[in-house]
Enzyme design. Structure first.
Site, short mmCIF file in Angstrom:
data_model
loop_
_atom_site.label_atom_id
_atom_site.label_comp_id
_atom_site.label_asym_id
_atom_site.label_seq_id
_atom_site.Cartn_x
_atom_site.Cartn_y
_atom_site.Cartn_z
NE ARG A 23 -4.29 -1.61 1.98
CZ ARG A 23 -5.22 -1.85 2.89
NH1 ARG A 23 -5.07 -1.40 4.14
NH2 ARG A 23 -6.30 -2.54 2.58
CE LYS A 56 -18.27 -19.33 7.66
NZ LYS A 56 -18.46 -18.65 8.97
N GLY A 92 -8.34 -9.93 0.10
CA GLY A 92 -7.14 -10.42 0.75
C GLY A 92 -6.70 -11.80 0.31
N GLY A 151 -12.64 -4.39 2.32
CA GLY A 151 -14.06 -4.08 2.47
C GLY A 151 -14.60 -3.20 1.36
#
Length: 403
Positions: free
Chosen positions: A36, A198, A355, A378
């Site tokens: 980053r 999931k 990620g 996110g």
């Protein structure tokens, strides 16, 4: 989506409040992954070249509005100087108040000051007007280069755009262009590879992508849930059986939108999951009761490769199997490398994020072959869901007001 960029602003000798995301992985005050930070270098170079006076805002960790020395940004200075090729970056032990205002007043053109963690103040996460106003007093221009924090309506990510002339940094601009090219205005046909454990954590993502792509290719444990929903025997595989109705609803959404859901044809299965466990390939719809699926098989790999060969755009989020344990990274590796080859040949535009996705592509050695890899977590997922991102919306509104 119209917003101003650095090239639209007169930055000479202006105090630029640069919102960066320096929330990097670290251990004992040592940066473990500087990606980053490295990606901010073009913006830093541009601002210095134009003679801007650079004041950097960032969060780190979750100090919950309290002063926490363990979450101070001070330890980042040597890494910032090394990655950006800059000497003499100053650290300011607060982001508001007398010390910050003095630093903002004294900083010279081309110089950089790193202000202390904005989350040391409760006003940051609350997007408190008074705290935002205190931040705004430090600068003449606000530049947001933290797409990875753009899904949060915080003072430094959203509030400042209502106080100062604002623009997207070069990283933010690059990210938004790449994402727009992948999902909002893509070259067709479009394929999406979505994996992970999931579907409950990606319901919004799956529903939105099913409406916007031609192929929705599912892998990982979430594919087991869809297989189960369609009547397959998934053995002892990880499977959210209570999500059957949601899976069937997504299948219907895809059908109504002319999107083909692609499930594994064959699966690599084991009795116990560990490195080099004895495995075999079986039909994905008939996994033995004592076996679990941990990767896609060769027939599935060949099928997905054929689809990618026909597509012009690929969006990738999540691995196809348990890539962390060898040799069960084979399916993810094979498809990642194929996508990278198609991209490098000019046949495919490929955008990936999340990620696990970044780790999986790095494991495959394919990360440099993709058109764009987002470091956002996110924010990337919320964009996939089709949600408005407050940090981006604020830049658009700022540009509209200034027009």
């Amino acid at each position: 989506m119209q917003f101003k960029t650095l090239r639209d602003m007169d930055l000479t000798n202006k105090r630029v409040l640069l919102r960066a995301d320096l929330n990097v992985p670290s251990q004992r005050s040592k940066v473990m992954d500087a990606t980053r930070i490295e990606r901010l270098k073009p913006t830093i170079d541009y601002l210095r070249k134009t003679g801007a006076r650079i004041l950097i805002l960032s969060h780190f960790g979750r100090p919950d509005g309290e002063q926490n020395p363990q979450m101070s940004l001070a330890f980042l200075i040597p890494t910032l100087e090394k990655c950006w090729g800059v000497k003499g970056i100053r650290f300011v032990p607060d982001c508001i108040g007398e010390k910050a205002e003095r630093a903002a007043e004294n900083i010279k053109a081309g110089e950089i000051a790193l202000l202390e963690n904005v989350r040391f103040h409760k006003g940051e996460k609350a997007n408190d007007p008074e705290f935002t106003a205190q931040l705004a007093r430090l600068g003449d221009v606000y530049v947001n280069d933290a797409f990875s924090a753009a899904h949060r309506a915080n003072a430094s990510t959203e509030g400042l755009a209502h106080h100062l002339p604002s623009a997207a940094g070069l990283l933010m601009e690059e990210e938004l262009k790449a994402l727009n090219a992948a999902l909002d205005k893509p070259q067709k046909p479009v394929a999406a590879i979505v994996g992970g454990s999931k579907i409950s954590s990606k319901l919004g993502v799956l529903n939105n992508i099913a409406k916007k792509t031609d192929y929705l290719i599912l892998g990982g444990a979430m594919a087991n849930t869809f297989l189960y929903a369609t009547g397959a025997d998934v053995g002892s595989s990880l499977c959210e059986k209570d999500m059957k109705d949601e899976a069937l609803a997504i299948i219907k959404t895809a059908k109504d939108s002319s999107c083909e859901i692609v499930l594994p044809i064959d699966s690599i299965v084991v009795e116990e999951l560990h490195s080099h466990a004895t495995s075999q390939s079986v039909d994905s719809t008939a996994i033995p009761a004592n076996k679990m699926a941990i990767d896609v098989g060769e027939k599935s790999i060949a099928r997905v490769k054929d689809i990618l060969n026909q597509c012009r755009t690929l969006l990738w989020n999540g691995p196809m199997g348990v890539f962390e344990i060898k040799p069960f990274d084979h399916g993810t590796n094979a498809l990642a490398r194929h996508a990278a080859q198609l991209t490098q040949s000019g046949a495919l535009i490929s955008v990936a994020g999340g990620g696990d996705t970044i780790s999986a592509l790095e494991n495959a050695g394919a990360q440099d072959g993709f058109s764009y890899i987002s470091t956002a977590g996110g924010a990337f997922l919320e964009w996939l869901e089709g949600k408005p991102l407050p940090g981006v919306a604020a830049l658009v509104e700022n540009a509209r007001r200034a027009a």
